[in-house]
Design a protein around this motif. Structure first.
Motif, PDB file in Angstrom:
ATOM      1  N   SER A 643      14.437  51.227  74.533  1.00  0.00           N
ATOM      2  CA  SER A 643      15.527  50.518  73.859  1.00  0.00           C
ATOM      3  C   SER A 643      16.329  49.741  74.889  1.00  0.00           C
ATOM      4  N   GLU A 644      16.327  48.414  74.772  1.00  0.00           N
ATOM      5  CA  GLU A 644      17.024  47.537  75.717  1.00  0.00           C
ATOM      6  C   GLU A 644      18.481  47.358  75.287  1.00  0.00           C
ATOM      7  N   LEU A 661      17.983  53.431  67.705  1.00  0.00           N
ATOM      8  CA  LEU A 661      16.769  53.564  68.502  1.00  0.00           C
ATOM      9  C   LEU A 661      16.679  54.943  69.149  1.00  0.00           C
ATOM     10  N   ALA A 662      17.791  55.454  69.675  1.00  0.00           N
ATOM     11  CA  ALA A 662      17.773  56.787  70.281  1.00  0.00           C
ATOM     12  C   ALA A 662      17.467  57.854  69.229  1.00  0.00           C
ATOM     13  N   LEU A 663      18.043  57.721  68.046  1.00  0.00           N
ATOM     14  CA  LEU A 663      17.801  58.685  66.971  1.00  0.00           C
ATOM     15  C   LEU A 663      16.333  58.723  66.578  1.00  0.00           C
ATOM     16  N   LEU A 667      13.806  55.872  74.390  1.00  0.00           N
ATOM     17  CA  LEU A 667      14.671  56.062  75.543  1.00  0.00           C
ATOM     18  C   LEU A 667      15.399  54.763  75.837  1.00  0.00           C
ATOM     19  N   THR A 668      16.642  54.889  76.244  1.00  0.00           N
ATOM     20  CA  THR A 668      17.485  53.719  76.491  1.00  0.00           C
ATOM     21  C   THR A 668      17.397  53.281  77.942  1.00  0.00           C
ATOM     22  N   ILE A 669      17.214  51.987  78.167  1.00  0.00           N
ATOM     23  CA  ILE A 669      17.503  51.390  79.461  1.00  0.00           C
ATOM     24  C   ILE A 669      18.744  50.536  79.245  1.00  0.00           C
ATOM     25  N   GLY A 670      19.814  50.829  79.977  1.00  0.00           N
ATOM     26  CA  GLY A 670      21.061  50.161  79.647  1.00  0.00           C
ATOM     27  C   GLY A 670      22.096  50.221  80.742  1.00  0.00           C
ATOM     28  N   THR A 671      23.103  49.392  80.566  1.00  0.00           N
ATOM     29  CA  THR A 671      24.267  49.376  81.446  1.00  0.00           C
ATOM     30  C   THR A 671      25.309  50.362  80.941  1.00  0.00           C
ATOM     31  N   LEU A 672      26.310  50.606  81.765  1.00  0.00           N
ATOM     32  CA  LEU A 672      27.421  51.467  81.356  1.00  0.00           C
ATOM     33  C   LEU A 672      28.399  50.626  80.541  1.00  0.00           C
TER      34      LEU A 672
END
Length: 814
Positions: A643-644, A661-663, A667-672
């Motif tokens: 998940s972008e 997407l997480a549900l 898996l998330t690739i992401g910023t804070l």
């Protein structure tokens, strides 16, 4: 609840009596309408019972004002809510009708665009499911946003004719129509003692017709309403002009009246576009306030004295902010209340949700435009502002800088009315939609107003409904969860998914989970082949997904630069060992947002080159699915591995796609940024890929002076891919086709910090590659994501709103 036989008979009755069709000649669309009407019979019984009970109890109600309700398709959602899913399947099977074809006959309702509207839809699912009395108000758009097509990679906007065949879910109640004034002027009328009263005169009238769509709760009998307004001219046909042969003139008023609810978010590059947007907002707010006042006063126990005790009005973002002034105008001009009483009622009734940190999204309208369209409202804005400036003077004597920032009027070449400031000042509570967002609202966006109104700001982290975004969209995973847990309580209490944690490392559970994911990917692969010119992708590849509105701050172009880097590495070393990937994009750009449309074309043309390049052995595929909508998201989200969520830190208010997407085990690739911060807290740092600058680091870099060319010169690979996209390699013969994108990264100052986050993003993507090679470890992380995101249920969000903002008791039906 009807039996299969009774439901089958109801379908046949509607098919023959309502639609005048015989079974042998009925189309899938006919069966969908007939079955929907059979479901609607059950829903309307519950609706009448709900409304009767609420009226008898004189309940406190929420009135939710939103420009968008992105509810998608309702057929399957209503079957789940009423418990009729299996009954409908069996009844249609007995009639020899394919259930799936009936589902696909429904068009998405074109009532919204992105996260704002989808959130409102989730909220209304939760409000009904939790038995909270609520009415949603909005616009009944004829065409919605637009239907997106790609021509030579370009986004082409076509009308979204979602209403062309009508909707079985809608009931129009002409008896509750409202006449709304516009234009005109304000004159002072004197009484016999010399006192003057402002009066809005010589106005033009627009007729608002209400269209009701019932929203049924899941596992309860409560059914709430969406009431959506379509616009019409009161006298829409000039018979004399028609009889004289002036056919176009005869319908001119009709066309002008209907234009207000024609399209969601008309292009506001022109003055006419700006005027139409402001008229849209005023029209739906004015209709809604008149209607909710009517509803309040129909009970003889009610009056203005208890209005704020029975009425909670939520402004969903800045679009309905004119409600502050219109409610005041109605009380002052039409109901003859005094200023102090009216202002007290207004500020005790209204609350405001802010959904953006982008200054350009905080709506401002020119004073001359206001004066032309809403002259009486402009007067009241100046009066409210006078009171506000007095308060600022008391708190900060002689501090004119703070007064200028708080003012409802922005001074400049053209004076502007600040709608966000108006919403803050006129509401008793202002909330952000993620913890970081709320913090930044108070520190960066509204620091002076937060200081002026201590305690007014609070956080309500967004949520999503698990009924739509797991039970309905991912039936394989939903069935697996129910079988594994041994119950369905998770559908109304998402924290129950925590029970999956202890199973995440069991090989059998991991294998079954990954088999479900692969089956979902195979389904999406068929859609990609259908909608992307026959593009063949493997369900064994890693599906890397970015689906959301196309905007620079969401940084689809960062994703594109990484794709180009991978492509370049493979061209230079065809034997390079990488996990095969399918990059999936889906997004619409606003019609007037030229750079966003340039990014869309760049992705499409890069995709065409990569997908056709046999040198890379099919290791990379790029699919940009056209016409992103709810029903398409329901197919993409269950299939996603990655998940972008890569917005510039400090720009995304919350996000809800990250939660969906997480549900569903991505898996998330992401910023804070936004709710990513809270997802990290819930799932743990080992089960998410965080990269890039923090909010503080972004601010520090800006303060130091950010020079994108320095970053560009220091990184050979980055320099190569930026120059590559700036060349005509992907668009032979079109020199400068992607000059706007290239310029934004270098000459334009890279406002959303794509270049400094490129290398950390690329490194995080290499970590994704390494992790995905160990399928058992990936499965465990994905299962833990599913198990640990219960916080992000909209049921939790709505309970917090109800208890802490709306003071709204539940009213379950006996």
């Amino acid at each position: 609840m009807p039996t299969v036989d009774a439901f089958r008979d109801s379908i046949l009755r509607h098919l023959t009596s309502t639609l005048a069709r015989y079974p042998a000649g009925a189309t899938s669309h006919d069966w969908w309408v007939a079955t929907s009407l059979a479901v609607r019979d059950e829903i309307h019984e519950r609706l009448i019972a709900t409304q009767s009970a609420h009226a008898a109890q004189n309940v406190r109600r929420l009135y939710y004002l939103s420009m968008e309700y992105l509810i998608g398709r309702l057929f399957e959602a209503n079957l789940h809510a009423t418990g009729l899913t299996e009954v409908a399947r069996e009844a249609l099977a007995e009639l020899g009708v394919d259930y799936t074809r009936v589902l696909d006959a429904e068009l998405d309702m074109g009532l919204g665009n992105g996260g704002l509207g989808r959130l409102a839809a989730c909220f209304f699912d939760s409000l009904a499911t939790l038995d909270y009395p609520a009415v949603g108000y909005g616009m009944y758009y004829e065409f919605g946003l637009f239907r997106q097509e790609f021509v030579d990679g370009h986004q082409v906007e076509q009308p979204d004719r979602w209403r062309v065949f009508g909707s079985p879910w809608e009931v129009m109640h002409g008896e509750y129509a409202q006449q709304i004034p516009l234009y005109g002027r304000v004159e002072n009328v004197f009484d016999d003692r010399g006192h003057s009263t402002p009066r809005w005169v010589e106005t033009k009238q627009i007729l608002g017709l209400p269209h009701d769509i019932p929203i049924a709760g899941y596992g309860t009998r409560t059914v709430n309403l969406l009431r959506l307004w379509s616009s019409h001219a009161p006298d829409d046909f000039d018979l004399a002009a028609f009889n004289s042969g002036s056919y176009e003139e005869a319908t001119r008023k009709k066309q002008a009246g209907e234009s207000i609810s024609k399209v969601l978010y008309p292009n506001d590059k022109t003055e006419n576009g700006k005027a139409l947007r402001l008229v849209q907002q005023y029209f739906f707010v004015a209709c809604s306030l008149r209607d909710l006042i009517r509803r309040h006063f129909r009970d003889s126990r009610n009056g203005w004295a208890n209005f704020a005790d029975k009425v909670a009005i939520q402004l969903n973002d800045t679009h309905p902010a004119i409600a502050v002034v219109e409610l005041m105008r109605l009380m002052l001009d039409e109901h003859r209340l005094g200023w102090d009483e009216a202002w007290g009622i207004t500020t005790r009734s209204l609350s405001y949700t802010n959904h953006t940190l982008l200054p350009e999204a905080l709506e401002k309208w020119g004073v001359p435009l206001f004066e032309r369209l809403l002259p009486r409202h402009l007067q009241l804005i100046y009066e409210i502002n006078h009171w506000l400036m007095q308060r600022c003077g008391e708190v900060w004597p002689h501090d004119h800088a703070k007064q200028r920032v708080c003012s409802l009027i922005e001074e400049g070449d053209e004076k502007m009315v600040r709608m966000a400031n108006l919403a803050v000042v006129g509401s008793h509570t202002v909330n952000g939609v993620a913890a970081l967002h709320t913090e930044l609202l108070q520190k960066e966006l509204f620091p002076e107003l937060a200081a002026l109104y201590p305690g007014k700001f609070q956080n309500k982290t967004n949520g999503i409904t698990p009924r739509r975004w797991l039970l309905q969209c991912n039936p394989r995973l939903a069935a697996f969860i129910t079988a594994t847990l041994g119950h369905e309580r998770w559908t109304r209490d998402l924290d129950q998914l925590r029970e999956l944690e202890k199973l995440a490392h069991q090989p059998a559970v991991q294998r079954e989970f990954m088999a479900i994911k692969r089956a979902n990917k195979a389904e999406l692969a068929e859609i990609i082949a259908r909608d992307c010119d026959g593009l063949v992708v493997s369900p064994d590849a890693l599906f890397d997904v970015q689906i959301k509105r196309l905007h620079e701050y969401k940084r689809q172009h960062l994703n594109l630069l990484h794709i180009l880097a991978l492509y370049r590495r493979l061209l230079q070393n065809p034997q390079l060992d990488i996990v095969p990937r399918v990059f999936v994009f889906a997004a619409k750009a606003a019609p007037g947002y030229d750079l966003a449309k340039n990014i869309i074309r760049a992705i499409n043309l890069v995709a065409a080159r990569i997908n056709a390049d046999e040198r890379i052995g099919g290791k990379l595929k790029v699919a940009f699915l056209p016409n992103y909508r709810v029903s398409l998201a329901e197919k993409i989200i269950p299939a996603a591995d990655l998940s972008e969520q890569i917005s510039t830190a400090g720009k995304e208010a919350s996000g809800t796609g990250n939660m969906k997407l997480a549900l569903n085990g991505a898996l998330t690739i992401g910023t804070l940024d936004g709710a990513n911060v809270e997802i990290l807290e819930e799932v743990g740092p080992d089960n998410i890929f965080i990269f890039g600058m923090s909010v503080e680091e972004v601010a520090e870099l800006r303060a130091r002076g950010y020079y994108p060319r320095g970053v560009y010169e220091a990184d050979e690979e980055l320099r190569a891919v930026v120059d590559w996209i700036g060349s005509d390699y992907f668009c032979p013969g079109e020199h400068g086709a992607f000059a706007p994108l290239h310029h934004s990264l270098l000459g334009g100052g890279d406002p959303f910090m794509v270049l400094p986050d490129f290398r950390p993003y690329s490194d995080a993507q290499q970590a994704v590659d390494r992790c995905y090679r160990d399928q058992a470890a990936w499965a465990a992380k994905a299962i833990l994501n599913v198990a640990r995101v219960g916080k992000f249920s909209s049921d939790r969000t709505i309970r917090e709103y109800a208890e802490q903002i709306w003071r709204l008791p539940a009213a379950p039906l006996a």
